[in-house]
Design an enzyme around this catalytic site. Structure first.
Site, PDB file in Angstrom:
ATOM      1  N   HIS A 188      36.469  56.863  48.245  1.00 21.28           N
ATOM      2  CA  HIS A 188      36.782  57.803  49.320  1.00 21.28           C
ATOM      3  C   HIS A 188      37.344  57.125  50.564  1.00 21.28           C
ATOM      4  O   HIS A 188      37.548  57.780  51.579  1.00 21.28           O
ATOM      5  CB  HIS A 188      35.545  58.623  49.679  1.00 21.28           C
ATOM      6  CG  HIS A 188      35.220  59.672  48.676  1.00 21.28           C
ATOM      7  ND1 HIS A 188      35.785  60.935  48.707  1.00 21.28           N
ATOM      8  CD2 HIS A 188      34.399  59.655  47.591  1.00 21.28           C
ATOM      9  CE1 HIS A 188      35.327  61.649  47.701  1.00 21.28           C
ATOM     10  NE2 HIS A 188      34.489  60.889  46.998  1.00 21.28           N
TER      11      HIS A 188
ATOM     12  N   SER B 157      30.101  59.497  49.450  1.00 19.27           N
ATOM     13  CA  SER B 157      30.846  60.726  49.206  1.00 19.27           C
ATOM     14  C   SER B 157      30.121  62.004  49.596  1.00 19.27           C
ATOM     15  O   SER B 157      30.769  63.018  49.872  1.00 19.27           O
ATOM     16  CB  SER B 157      31.224  60.811  47.724  1.00 19.27           C
ATOM     17  OG  SER B 157      30.065  60.843  46.899  1.00 19.27           O
TER      18      SER B 157
ATOM     19  N   LYS C 136      41.965  60.454  44.132  1.00 20.52           N
ATOM     20  CA  LYS C 136      41.606  61.200  45.343  1.00 20.52           C
ATOM     21  C   LYS C 136      42.791  61.183  46.311  1.00 20.52           C
ATOM     22  O   LYS C 136      43.754  61.906  46.105  1.00 20.52           O
ATOM     23  CB  LYS C 136      40.311  60.649  45.925  1.00 20.52           C
ATOM     24  CG  LYS C 136      39.106  60.870  44.985  1.00 20.52           C
ATOM     25  CD  LYS C 136      37.834  60.327  45.543  1.00 20.52           C
ATOM     26  CE  LYS C 136      36.633  60.748  44.697  1.00 20.52           C
ATOM     27  NZ  LYS C 136      36.674  60.272  43.295  1.00 20.52           N
TER      28      LYS C 136
END
Length: 391
Positions: A208, A180, A239
């Site tokens: 991610h 990340s 996310k």
């Protein structure tokens, strides 16, 4: 009453070393632009990769669920807090990740904690990449297993550790799918090959990568064509998925075990109906509207090429995470504030999130940005970089 003088002293040290940061408050919904301090600014710090936080289909699903089922569930999953929609979400995630089953936790952080603390004992060893996420590190700390760290994405070092750990019941290799703070992708084919050669297990945290890599955003395992060869897949619903929560996908045996042993699952109230319904709809959007991922990657490739052309120092990112390396903490914070004053919300990342002396501006590209908006951001970044003698 006695005061926390020792904490006050540490806070003063943080301010002196420029690792203290005021938390900015966003006063609007997430999007290409947000409101901060009453001013509309371009958002370049959000994990809202695909713009799903405000997608009409998710909003409608959340509203309908709240109206029908209420604001909350009022119980943990194992007592009275499992609604039919929770099972539907888990079935949807398992099919999406091409695994036998899945289990939803309250966050990606608690998923890593719950999985690692549950399945590892003193008979086992966990082998972790040195730049893994804090949730993996903390999850490992909760176990009684032996612990080894291998150098970041260094397969020779990973093999060295595997060779020295042949006598354990289980050897579990844990890695982020996408790191990340740097944006690089784990060399998963090589990791899986080593695991199979040395009879080890593999766990991948795709926080991610979910919604970003692989077919329809299935993540790094699918991106590399490794479906069925990774034992544990962890993902986030907070996310690119645009809502809240985390999940683990794997075999029926693993998921059944975690239902009975995963402490964050056992002792936390289940997701509210609005959250659960919105997560289900987000997966449907990923499957039915591939244009969001396509736009995300078009924007990413363009923005990265222009930053490189500008001459700024970037990490070896392969994803929409595009960190600009500054180095000094004070300079990174100054750069971030300069950008904000010109209408660009791009937060500085400093110690302890990254190592000392490796402070950065972590720009995050989304599908919602237009090329015109990206050009505006690039012009401000270039101007601020020149002003601060970074170019």
């Amino acid at each position: 009453m006695k005061e926390f003088e020792f904490l006050k002293s540490e806070l003063e040290d943080m301010k002196e070393n420029h690792t203290w940061q005021e938390i900015k408050q966003v006063e609007s919904k997430q999007g290409a632009y947000v409101t901060v301090n009453g001013k509309q600014v371009m958002q370049l710090s959000s994990n809202n990769y695909l713009g799903l936080t405000s997608h009409p289909r998710l909003v409608k699903a959340a509203q309908a669920a709240a109206e029908q089922f209420g604001a909350g569930t009022a119980s943990v999953r194992t007592i009275a807090g499992t609604f039919t929609m929770h099972h539907e979400l888990e079935k949807t995630l398992a099919a999406f990740k091409k695994t036998e089953a899945a289990l939803v936790f309250q966050s990606g952080f608690t998923t890593n904690q719950g999985v690692l603390s549950s399945i590892l004992t003193k008979e086992d060893i966990v082998i972790s990449d040195e730049l893994n996420h804090a949730s993996i590190i903390d999850g490992i700390r909760l176990t009684k297993a032996d612990k080894k760290v291998y150098r970041h994405v260094d397969m020779d070092d990973l093999e060295r550790v595997l060779k020295k750990s042949m006598n354990y019941r289980m050897r579990l290799i844990v890695t982020d799918g996408v790191f990340s703070m740097d944006g690089n992708i784990a060399p998963l084919p090589e990791i899986v090959k080593l695991a199979e050669a040395y009879d080890a297990f593999v766990m991948v945290d795709d926080a991610h990568a979910s919604g970003v890599l692989g077919e329809n955003g299935r993540g790094t395992v699918n991106h590399f064509g490794l479906d069925g060869r990774v034992h544990i897949q962890v993902g986030t619903l907070s996310k690119a998925i645009g809502v809240l929560g985390g999940y683990v996908a794997g075999s029926h045996v693993l998921i059944d075990y975690l239902r009975h042993k995963g402490r964050p699952f056992l002792f936390s109230t289940s997701h509210p109906p609005a959250v659960t319904a919105a997560c289900i709809e987000a997966i449907n959007v990923l499957l039915e509207e591939p244009q969001h991922m396509e736009q995300l990657w078009d924007n990413t490739n363009y923005f990265k090429s222009m930053l490189v052309k500008m001459g700024l120092t970037l990490t070896k990112s392969e994803t929409p995470i595009l960190p600009i390396i500054i180095g000094e903490e004070a300079l990174a914070q100054q750069f971030s504030e300069r950008l904000l004053s010109e209408g660009i919300f791009a937060q500085s990342i400093v110690f302890p999130t990254v190592a000392k002396g490796k402070a950065r501006i972590r720009t995050m590209i989304t599908a919602e940005h237009t090329k015109k908006e990206l050009d505006q951001a690039l012009a401000v970044i270039q101007s601020a970089a020149k002003e601060l003698h970074l170019l």
